[in-house]
Write a protein that holds these residues in place. Sequence first.
Motif, PDB file in Angstrom:
ATOM      1  N   GLY A   1       4.670  -0.239   3.314  1.00  9.94           N
ATOM      2  CA  GLY A   1       4.748  -0.053   1.848  1.00  9.94           C
ATOM      3  C   GLY A   1       3.280  -0.815   1.259  1.00  9.94           C
ATOM      4  N   LYS A   2       3.013  -0.832   0.176  1.00 12.41           N
ATOM      5  CA  LYS A   2       1.890  -1.618  -0.395  1.00 12.41           C
ATOM      6  C   LYS A   2       1.959  -1.919  -1.955  1.00 12.41           C
ATOM      7  CE  LYS A   2      -0.255   2.715  -2.294  1.00 12.41           C
ATOM      8  NZ  LYS A   2      -1.146   3.941  -2.210  1.00 12.41           N
ATOM      9  N   VAL A   3       1.156  -2.869  -2.360  1.00 16.07           N
ATOM     10  CA  VAL A   3       1.150  -3.427  -3.595  1.00 16.07           C
ATOM     11  C   VAL A   3      -0.295  -3.416  -3.991  1.00 16.07           C
ATOM     12  CG1 VAL A   3       0.884  -5.732  -2.888  1.00 16.07           C
ATOM     13  CG2 VAL A   3       1.691  -5.357  -5.215  1.00 16.07           C
ATOM     14  N   VAL A   4      -0.243  -3.115  -5.384  1.00 18.96           N
ATOM     15  CA  VAL A   4      -1.672  -2.851  -6.021  1.00 18.96           C
ATOM     16  C   VAL A   4      -1.632  -3.664  -7.396  1.00 18.96           C
ATOM     17  CG1 VAL A   4      -2.232  -0.541  -4.729  1.00 18.96           C
ATOM     18  CG2 VAL A   4      -1.381  -0.753  -7.072  1.00 18.96           C
ATOM     19  N   SER A   5      -2.669  -4.113  -7.923  1.00 13.15           N
ATOM     20  CA  SER A   5      -2.766  -4.543  -9.296  1.00 13.15           C
ATOM     21  C   SER A   5      -3.484  -3.774 -10.238  1.00 13.15           C
ATOM     22  CB  SER A   5      -3.519  -5.976  -9.190  1.00 13.15           C
ATOM     23  OG  SER A   5      -3.614  -6.648 -10.378  1.00 13.15           O
ATOM     24  N   GLU A   6      -2.737  -3.600 -11.283  1.00  9.73           N
ATOM     25  CA  GLU A   6      -3.052  -2.715 -12.416  1.00  9.73           C
ATOM     26  C   GLU A   6      -2.894  -3.470 -13.683  1.00  9.73           C
ATOM     27  OE1 GLU A   6      -1.796   1.183 -12.633  1.00  9.73           O
ATOM     28  OE2 GLU A   6      -2.682   1.789 -10.597  1.00  9.73           O
ATOM     29  N   GLY A   7      -3.731  -3.802 -14.293  1.00 12.24           N
ATOM     30  CA  GLY A   7      -3.712  -4.578 -15.673  1.00 12.24           C
ATOM     31  C   GLY A   7      -2.951  -5.891 -15.347  1.00 12.24           C
ATOM     32  N   ASN A   8      -1.978  -5.972 -16.093  1.00 10.39           N
ATOM     33  CA  ASN A   8      -1.082  -7.157 -15.845  1.00 10.39           C
ATOM     34  C   ASN A   8       0.228  -7.066 -15.198  1.00 10.39           C
ATOM     35  OD1 ASN A   8      -0.892  -9.964 -16.550  1.00 10.39           O
ATOM     36  ND2 ASN A   8       0.562  -9.737 -18.203  1.00 10.39           N
ATOM     37  N   HIS A   9       0.160  -6.241 -14.276  1.00 10.09           N
ATOM     38  CA  HIS A   9       1.286  -5.530 -13.512  1.00 10.09           C
ATOM     39  C   HIS A   9       0.801  -5.557 -11.967  1.00 10.09           C
ATOM     40  CE1 HIS A   9       2.587  -4.460 -17.454  1.00 10.09           C
ATOM     41  NE2 HIS A   9       3.961  -4.396 -17.013  1.00 10.09           N
ATOM     42  N   TRP A  10       1.842  -5.840 -11.304  1.00  9.94           N
ATOM     43  CA  TRP A  10       1.958  -5.471  -9.738  1.00  9.94           C
ATOM     44  C   TRP A  10       2.799  -4.259  -9.499  1.00  9.94           C
ATOM     45  CZ3 TRP A  10       2.675 -10.648  -6.632  1.00  9.94           C
ATOM     46  CH2 TRP A  10       1.293 -11.314  -6.550  1.00  9.94           C
ATOM     47  N   ILE A  11       2.424  -3.106  -8.789  1.00  8.14           N
ATOM     48  CA  ILE A  11       3.050  -2.082  -8.554  1.00  8.14           C
ATOM     49  C   ILE A  11       3.228  -1.805  -7.087  1.00  8.14           C
ATOM     50  CG2 ILE A  11       3.337   0.300  -8.427  1.00  8.14           C
ATOM     51  CD1 ILE A  11       1.356   0.243 -11.158  1.00  8.14           C
ATOM     52  N   PHE A  12       4.470  -2.072  -6.577  1.00  9.34           N
ATOM     53  CA  PHE A  12       5.055  -1.837  -5.169  1.00  9.34           C
ATOM     54  C   PHE A  12       5.422  -0.528  -4.954  1.00  9.34           C
ATOM     55  CE2 PHE A  12       5.591  -6.386  -6.059  1.00  9.34           C
ATOM     56  CZ  PHE A  12       5.332  -6.946  -4.703  1.00  9.34           C
ATOM     57  N   SER A  13       4.919   0.214  -3.783  1.00  8.61           N
ATOM     58  CA  SER A  13       5.177   1.404  -3.522  1.00  8.61           C
ATOM     59  C   SER A  13       5.179   1.807  -2.122  1.00  8.61           C
ATOM     60  CB  SER A  13       4.099   2.454  -4.362  1.00  8.61           C
ATOM     61  OG  SER A  13       2.868   2.222  -3.973  1.00  8.61           O
ATOM     62  N   ARG A  14       5.583   2.983  -2.014  1.00  7.99           N
ATOM     63  CA  ARG A  14       5.389   3.577  -0.411  1.00  7.99           C
ATOM     64  C   ARG A  14       3.964   3.540   0.073  1.00  7.99           C
ATOM     65  NH1 ARG A  14       9.319   8.491   0.327  1.00  7.99           N
ATOM     66  NH2 ARG A  14       8.487   8.396   2.235  1.00  7.99           N
ATOM     67  N   SER A  15       3.795   3.617   1.259  1.00 11.96           N
ATOM     68  CA  SER A  15       2.570   3.752   1.626  1.00 11.96           C
ATOM     69  C   SER A  15       2.342   5.170   2.017  1.00 11.96           C
ATOM     70  CB  SER A  15       2.031   2.633   2.798  1.00 11.96           C
ATOM     71  OG  SER A  15       3.183   3.072   3.872  1.00 11.96           O
ATOM     72  N   ASP A  16       3.095   6.067   1.962  1.00 12.52           N
ATOM     73  CA  ASP A  16       3.082   7.295   2.285  1.00 12.52           C
ATOM     74  C   ASP A  16       3.649   8.128   1.272  1.00 12.52           C
ATOM     75  OD1 ASP A  16       5.470   6.306   3.105  1.00 12.52           O
ATOM     76  OD2 ASP A  16       5.896   8.152   4.142  1.00 12.52           O
ATOM     77  N   ARG A  17       3.262   9.319   0.827  1.00  8.96           N
ATOM     78  CA  ARG A  17       3.796  10.123  -0.336  1.00  8.96           C
ATOM     79  C   ARG A  17       3.772  11.433  -0.087  1.00  8.96           C
ATOM     80  NH1 ARG A  17       3.467   7.421  -5.163  1.00  8.96           N
ATOM     81  NH2 ARG A  17       2.563   5.372  -5.354  1.00  8.96           N
ATOM     82  N   THR A  18       4.770  12.110  -0.522  1.00 10.07           N
ATOM     83  CA  THR A  18       4.992  13.684  -0.642  1.00 10.07           C
ATOM     84  C   THR A  18       4.162  14.484  -1.383  1.00 10.07           C
ATOM     85  OG1 THR A  18       7.061  13.290   0.332  1.00 10.07           O
ATOM     86  CG2 THR A  18       6.820  15.440  -0.394  1.00 10.07           C
ATOM     87  N   VAL A  19       3.259  15.217  -0.998  1.00  9.64           N
ATOM     88  CA  VAL A  19       2.621  16.068  -1.805  1.00  9.64           C
ATOM     89  C   VAL A  19       2.601  17.477  -1.638  1.00  9.64           C
ATOM     90  CG1 VAL A  19      -0.003  16.579  -2.322  1.00  9.64           C
ATOM     91  CG2 VAL A  19       0.639  13.994  -1.696  1.00  9.64           C
ATOM     92  N   GLN A  20       2.589  18.261  -2.655  1.00 10.28           N
ATOM     93  CA  GLN A  20       2.942  19.493  -2.657  1.00 10.28           C
ATOM     94  C   GLN A  20       1.480  20.357  -2.719  1.00 10.28           C
ATOM     95  OE1 GLN A  20       5.446  21.335  -5.973  1.00 10.28           O
ATOM     96  NE2 GLN A  20       5.718  23.503  -4.793  1.00 10.28           N
ATOM     97  N   LEU A  21       1.223  21.229  -1.886  1.00 12.22           N
ATOM     98  CA  LEU A  21      -0.110  21.976  -1.782  1.00 12.22           C
ATOM     99  C   LEU A  21       0.341  23.366  -2.204  1.00 12.22           C
ATOM    100  CD1 LEU A  21      -1.836  20.360   1.248  1.00 12.22           C
ATOM    101  CD2 LEU A  21      -2.059  19.844  -1.115  1.00 12.22           C
ATOM    102  N   VAL A  22      -0.566  23.982  -2.962  1.00  7.35           N
ATOM    103  CA  VAL A  22      -0.329  25.561  -3.350  1.00  7.35           C
ATOM    104  C   VAL A  22      -1.569  26.319  -2.837  1.00  7.35           C
ATOM    105  CG1 VAL A  22      -0.056  27.245  -5.149  1.00  7.35           C
ATOM    106  CG2 VAL A  22       0.829  24.870  -5.272  1.00  7.35           C
TER     107      VAL A  22
END
Length: 324
Positions: free
Chosen positions: A269-290
């Motif tokens: 997983g990973k954590v990033v800082s945006e403004g006055n928040h921390w966002i924890f999220s998966r280090s991999d994501r599902t992406v749809q390609l057309v």
Amino acid sequence: MQPSYTAAEVARVLGCSVPTVYGYANKGWIRKVDDPHNLSGSTRFVREDVDQLKAEQEQLHAAGRSITEVAKQFGVYPQKVKEAISALTLDIQSVPLTVHSAKQRYAVTKEQEQEIGAYLKQQKSTRSKRNHLYVPAADVALYQSFLLAGEQPVRLKYNDQKELGFFLDDNDFLLYLEALRSYDLEPRYAIHQEKQEVQQGFTDLVVPTGKKAFYRILDVLYAVCGVENFNAEVRNGQLVASIRNGQYPLNEFVAKDALRILRNYIQSGKVVSEGNHWIFSRSDRTVQLVFKEEVYEELVGLAEAEGLSVQEWALRTLIKKRVN
């Protein structure tokens, strides 16, 4: 007459059945010994061809095991192995599915197997099912930081008798209930936050209890995430925690270097800082390609040429691109 094998001998050398031996001969992989007068009494096969085919099989096997074989070894589904490969950004080579086959398969080396095994073990063993540090009866958490008498920082712990309280500077142990009755005892931060429901998954981290970061990270998890949003326990000298993915508002208790320290111990997983928040999220994501139809058909052809699905081919290509 040139050196040769019987069909049964070829089967033993190549580890296959006798009918398969004749199938190899029909495909031209091994030659039958030219014996027009049937002097040998049975069909024999050129030893040089058989030995060469055996060498090619061994070379193919030495390149590495397939994802399915690796999955069986670790007792997981192949998809779990693929997730590990993606998370570790391993450069897995492709080899023919079998000797002389046009189809391809992944070949996982022994070193890569070890990395995958360690990753799968960590994923399986570190994620706690609940927050073992929270003490509901007292609405407090182990190792939580308090101020005693308005100025002395103390941490909540168990003594040898499994009593809850604080070790003081003179090594005396002050029971938690006694501290509530006889002292001004106040928590340095709230340990409850709104439960995150938006994102799925967890960000996992492991911190040795002997590190300075142990208490700092725990304080941050309590103050920022709250006990509702992370599962944790201390075992084998390590804090093992899984933070529910989501967006968390910061507060005045969080130091400037807290994010950097936290990142040092993240396992997945990973954590990033945006403004006055921390966002924890998966280090991999599902992406749809057309794709346009003709482009997609071309991709299908490229994937099939290597014995892969379009998804597998695209993932491997992206991993190689990232490594390069």
